[in-house]
Design a protein around this motif. Structure first.
Motif, PDB file in Angstrom:
ATOM      1  N   MET A  23       0.822  -1.188   0.000  1.00 16.11           N
ATOM      2  CA  MET A  23       0.000   0.000   0.000  1.00 16.11           C
ATOM      3  C   MET A  23       0.870   1.257   0.000  1.00 16.11           C
ATOM      4  SD  MET A  23      -3.110   0.755  -0.089  1.00 16.11           S
ATOM      5  CE  MET A  23      -4.412   1.813   0.376  1.00 16.11           C
ATOM      6  N   ARG A  24       1.985   1.200   0.733  1.00 14.21           N
ATOM      7  CA  ARG A  24       2.863   2.360   0.798  1.00 14.21           C
ATOM      8  C   ARG A  24       3.450   2.659  -0.582  1.00 14.21           C
ATOM      9  NH1 ARG A  24       8.626   2.923   3.700  1.00 14.21           N
ATOM     10  NH2 ARG A  24       8.820   5.160   3.485  1.00 14.21           N
ATOM     11  N   GLY A  25       3.779   1.617  -1.330  1.00 15.05           N
ATOM     12  CA  GLY A  25       4.332   1.786  -2.670  1.00 15.05           C
ATOM     13  C   GLY A  25       3.356   2.463  -3.605  1.00 15.05           C
ATOM     14  N   GLN A  26       2.086   2.150  -3.453  1.00 11.85           N
ATOM     15  CA  GLN A  26       1.058   2.769  -4.294  1.00 11.85           C
ATOM     16  C   GLN A  26       0.941   4.255  -3.988  1.00 11.85           C
ATOM     17  OE1 GLN A  26      -2.333   0.384  -3.389  1.00 11.85           O
ATOM     18  NE2 GLN A  26      -1.841  -1.180  -4.916  1.00 11.85           N
ATOM     19  N   TRP A  27       0.975   4.602  -2.700  1.00 10.04           N
ATOM     20  CA  TRP A  27       0.894   6.019  -2.338  1.00 10.04           C
ATOM     21  C   TRP A  27       2.123   6.780  -2.823  1.00 10.04           C
ATOM     22  CZ3 TRP A  27      -3.277   8.536  -1.406  1.00 10.04           C
ATOM     23  CH2 TRP A  27      -4.355   7.895  -0.841  1.00 10.04           C
ATOM     24  N   SER A  28       3.271   6.157  -2.751  1.00  9.23           N
ATOM     25  CA  SER A  28       4.488   6.796  -3.251  1.00  9.23           C
ATOM     26  C   SER A  28       4.393   7.043  -4.751  1.00  9.23           C
ATOM     27  CB  SER A  28       5.704   5.933  -2.958  1.00  9.23           C
ATOM     28  OG  SER A  28       5.878   5.777  -1.578  1.00  9.23           O
ATOM     29  N   LEU A  29       3.855   6.077  -5.473  1.00 13.17           N
ATOM     30  CA  LEU A  29       3.678   6.228  -6.915  1.00 13.17           C
ATOM     31  C   LEU A  29       2.697   7.353  -7.233  1.00 13.17           C
ATOM     32  CD1 LEU A  29       4.274   5.188  -9.774  1.00 13.17           C
ATOM     33  CD2 LEU A  29       2.353   3.621  -9.484  1.00 13.17           C
TER      34      LEU A  29
END
Length: 105
Positions: free
Chosen positions: A1-7
């Motif tokens: 989920m954190r990776g999606q927000w970073s993207l």
């Protein structure tokens, strides 16, 4: 989920930079050590962002490599300490911890 927000945040920042750069298309004079040149401001802005990203990425990669080396060193140190504990007691560290718990009870 954190990776999606970073993207998502990265895409928003990229869009904002692109819009800012497209709005500023006037030519500007860029002074180098060996001369000057007229460049469109959009190229100066995008070039500066690109160079900043390269510098930040390089520093980040170097930090990751340093941390990985430290993790390897600490794992090796842990194995050495466990080996010393096995040599002193003649049994595995987990077995000695179980004995300590049993004696406390």
């Amino acid at each position: 989920m954190r990776g999606q927000w970073s993207l998502i945040i990265g895409l928003i920042v990229a869009i904002l930079i692109a819009v800012f750069a497209v709005i500023n298309v006037d030519p500007v004079r860029v002074n180098y050590l060996f001369g000057t040149a007229d460049w469109p401001l959009i190229l100066v802005i995008l070039g500066s962002v690109f160079m900043g990203a390269i510098v930040a990425g390089t520093i980040g990669i170097l930090r990751v490599y340093q941390l990985q080396a430290e993790i390897k060193r600490l794992k090796k140190e842990k194995l050495n300490l466990e080996g010393e504990e096995i040599n002193k007691t003649g049994e595995l560290p987990s077995a000695s911890k179980k004995k300590e718990k049993e004696t406390k009870l």
